[in-house]
Design a protein around this motif. Structure first.
Motif, PDB file in Angstrom:
ATOM      1  N   ARG A   1       0.849  -1.196   0.000  1.00 16.62           N
ATOM      2  CA  ARG A   1       0.000   0.000   0.000  1.00 16.62           C
ATOM      3  C   ARG A   1       0.886   1.249   0.000  1.00 16.62           C
ATOM      4  O   ARG A   1       1.721   1.419   0.867  1.00 16.62           O
ATOM      5  CB  ARG A   1      -0.900  -0.018   1.228  1.00 16.62           C
ATOM      6  CG  ARG A   1      -1.747   1.239   1.335  1.00 16.62           C
ATOM      7  CD  ARG A   1      -2.510   1.288   2.637  1.00 16.62           C
ATOM      8  NE  ARG A   1      -3.668   0.410   2.611  1.00 16.62           N
ATOM      9  CZ  ARG A   1      -4.351   0.082   3.703  1.00 16.62           C
ATOM     10  NH1 ARG A   1      -3.990   0.533   4.871  1.00 16.62           N
ATOM     11  NH2 ARG A   1      -5.396  -0.706   3.601  1.00 16.62           N
TER      12      ARG A   1
ATOM     13  N   ALA B   1     -10.273   6.241   1.199  1.00 18.75           N
ATOM     14  CA  ALA B   1     -10.980   5.277   0.364  1.00 18.75           C
ATOM     15  C   ALA B   1     -10.128   4.935  -0.858  1.00 18.75           C
ATOM     16  O   ALA B   1     -10.040   3.777  -1.270  1.00 18.75           O
ATOM     17  CB  ALA B   1     -12.336   5.837  -0.066  1.00 18.75           C
ATOM     18  N   LEU B   2      -9.465   5.955  -1.411  1.00 14.75           N
ATOM     19  CA  LEU B   2      -8.606   5.705  -2.578  1.00 14.75           C
ATOM     20  C   LEU B   2      -7.454   4.772  -2.205  1.00 14.75           C
ATOM     21  O   LEU B   2      -6.926   4.054  -3.039  1.00 14.75           O
ATOM     22  CB  LEU B   2      -8.042   7.025  -3.126  1.00 14.75           C
ATOM     23  CG  LEU B   2      -9.061   7.941  -3.801  1.00 14.75           C
ATOM     24  CD1 LEU B   2      -8.418   9.267  -4.192  1.00 14.75           C
ATOM     25  CD2 LEU B   2      -9.652   7.259  -5.044  1.00 14.75           C
ATOM     26  N   LEU B   3      -7.069   4.802  -0.952  1.00 15.10           N
ATOM     27  CA  LEU B   3      -5.997   3.919  -0.490  1.00 15.10           C
ATOM     28  C   LEU B   3      -6.527   2.549  -0.067  1.00 15.10           C
ATOM     29  O   LEU B   3      -5.809   1.728   0.472  1.00 15.10           O
ATOM     30  CB  LEU B   3      -5.250   4.565   0.678  1.00 15.10           C
ATOM     31  CG  LEU B   3      -4.394   5.767   0.289  1.00 15.10           C
ATOM     32  CD1 LEU B   3      -3.999   6.564   1.516  1.00 15.10           C
ATOM     33  CD2 LEU B   3      -3.165   5.310  -0.463  1.00 15.10           C
ATOM     34  N   GLY B   4      -7.803   2.350  -0.275  1.00 21.20           N
ATOM     35  CA  GLY B   4      -8.365   1.024  -0.042  1.00 21.20           C
ATOM     36  C   GLY B   4      -8.926   0.807   1.354  1.00 21.20           C
ATOM     37  O   GLY B   4      -9.195  -0.315   1.760  1.00 21.20           O
ATOM     38  N   LEU B   5      -9.109   1.887   2.125  1.00 25.25           N
ATOM     39  CA  LEU B   5      -9.640   1.711   3.484  1.00 25.25           C
ATOM     40  C   LEU B   5     -11.169   1.753   3.472  1.00 25.25           C
ATOM     41  O   LEU B   5     -11.767   2.581   2.787  1.00 25.25           O
ATOM     42  CB  LEU B   5      -9.118   2.827   4.396  1.00 25.25           C
ATOM     43  CG  LEU B   5      -7.847   2.484   5.177  1.00 25.25           C
ATOM     44  CD1 LEU B   5      -6.655   2.461   4.242  1.00 25.25           C
ATOM     45  CD2 LEU B   5      -7.616   3.490   6.277  1.00 25.25           C
ATOM     46  N   ALA B   6     -11.751   0.881   4.247  1.00 26.40           N
ATOM     47  CA  ALA B   6     -13.213   0.864   4.385  1.00 26.40           C
ATOM     48  C   ALA B   6     -13.632   2.024   5.279  1.00 26.40           C
ATOM     49  O   ALA B   6     -12.855   2.491   6.107  1.00 26.40           O
ATOM     50  CB  ALA B   6     -13.671  -0.456   4.993  1.00 26.40           C
TER      51      ALA B   6
END
Ligand SMILES: Nc1ncnc2c1ncn2[C@@H]1O[C@H](COP(=O)(O)OP(=O)(O)OP(=O)(O)O)[C@@H](O)[C@H]1O
Ligand SMILES: [Mg+2]
Length: 404
Positions: free
Chosen positions: A94, A120-125
């Protein structure tokens, strides 16, 4: 066969070039080529040329260079925000990036909304962001402003929030563009402490800075970019010295230009093969002849130096294992041009993976003009036992009575 552990590459850029097209009504000499267009010229400008950079896990790399050298462009290409015109980029894990002001934030949205958007763009919920939000807010010092649109933030406020997001999303790789200079001193200290914490946690950090002292104090490696090319890659102190020579700040203010100004050399490639100039080969045994072809360019400039060429084969942890150099009287000539340098060496009784560093020194003074490391490993398989060297030994087995 066991081989010494080299840190797995986390950031890999191979042959990366980036061309920008700008539209201008007037031709500028600085730009490199012109394409005819309606009502003016479209100018092609190469911000990056043939950049090879491999960064291993846990390295802290300082990326330095004059204004306009291509540093921010390289970070954007690595972050996936810009697509390279040529070449390939891979980043494992990441990435959190803190790029130039303006990149990554939507000015119309509030600070709070940008935190959620970025995470969110970094993949976090969303739930994860809810959990992290108080810590992000506290570190950013922006509690009072968090519901204002970020277009109204000052540069410092903006950077504080952006840095806070980047370091709280638990990234494996942190890309940071020159931002520490924008925050106030207290915040810069907090950022540095955070960067050191990341280092200790074994994360990979690549940061652009004009604070050269930071490079020597914090980095394990320094990369100098100038005019879109990697000019030096290696020891942080040498990297800083190389940049100071490029900038001319290695002399006191008002001192006359030195007669022998260091000219620009670029090491483009180092290819190991089994035959002279043959296809790239990575595997050798002791006693094989390894041919190493270097592609070095002496760029035109006010002064072009002759260059002694040195090659260092390095094992795990960049330990130099053996070196080669051009013999006295056979330096690169002091003329601009592109040169091929062929070394041939009988492979010693080594064992394991080795990388190659190439350095061009000024003959006479031995001062480095440029250096570059090539991380594609050369494997030497000699012994059956682990170890950098394959050392022959005799062994006798006696009964216990015979030993006492
Ligand atoms: N989108 C673009 N369109 C056209 N040219 C660009 C664009 N982005 C960057 N450039 C040009 O590419 C070159 C490299 O820019 P870059 O921002 O990467 O430099 P830098 O090394 O980060 O400089 P600085 O130290 O000033 O931040 C500059 O000459 C710049 O003008
Ligand atoms: Mg920049």
């Amino acid at each position: 066969m066991t081989t010494p552990a080299t840190p797995p590459p986390v950031i890999v850029a191979r042959g990366v070039s980036k061309k920008f097209l700008t539209h201008t009504s007037k031709a500028t000499q600085l730009k490199e080529r012109f394409v005819k267009g309606r009502g003016g010229a479209t100018v092609e400008f190469w911000a990056l040329r043939d950049v090879d950079v491999v960064v291993g896990e846990g390295e802290t790399v300082g990326l330095i260079g004059p204004n306009g050298a291509g540093k921010s462009t390289l970070l954007k290409v690595l972050a996936g925000i810009l697509r390279p015109t040529a070449g390939e980029v891979e980043v494992h894990g990441r990435i959190a990036s803190l790029l130039e002001l303006g990149a990554g934030f939507n000015g119309e949205l509030s600070g709070r909304e940008n935190v959620y958007l970025n995470a969110a763009l970094l993949g976090l919920a969303r739930r994860e962001v809810d959990r992290l939000f108080p810590a992000i807010l506290e570190f950013s010092e922006q509690a009072d402003r968090i519901d204002d649109p970020v277009k109204h933030y000052s540069s410092g406020e903006y950077v504080k929030l952006a840095f806070s997001i980047a370091v709280h999303v638990d990234p494996d790789v942190l890309l940071v563009d020159e931002v520490l200079a924008v925050g106030d001193e207290a915040f810069a200290r907090k950022c540095l402490a955070k960067i050191e914490e990341f280092q200790q946690a074994g994360k990979t950090i690549l940061f652009v800075t004009h604070s050269l002292d930071l490079v020597t104090s914090l980095c394990t490696r320094g990369i100098v970019v100038d005019r879109g090319r990697v000019q030096y890659d290696g020891d942080p102190a040498f990297a800083v010295g190389t940049l100071r020579k490029i900038l001319g700040t290695d002399r006191p203010v008002g001192a006359p230009e030195p007669v022998a100004q260091i000219g620009g050399h670029v090491v483009h490639a180092a290819v190991a093969s089994a035959t002279p100039g043959g296809p790239r080969s990575g595997r050798f045994s002791a006693g094989d002849t390894l041919h190493l072809r270097l592609d070095i360019e002496a760029l035109p400039g006010p002064t072009v130096h002759a260059g002694d060429v040195k090659v260092v084969f390095m094992g795990a942890g960049d330990i130099p294992v053996f070196s080669l150099r051009t013999p006295e009287g056979s330096s690169l000539p002091p003329r601009a041009g592109r040169y091929c340098v062929d070394f041939a060496v009988e492979v010693p009784r080594l064992n394991g993976a080795f990388i190659v560093g190439v350095q061009v020194d000024e003959p006479g003074t031995g001062l480095p003009i440029t250096a570059r490391r090539f991380d594609s490993a050369i494997w030497v398989e000699t012994g059956e036992l682990p170890g950098l060297l394959d050392v022959p030994a005799t062994v006798e087995i006696h009964s216990a009575e015979a030993v006492s």
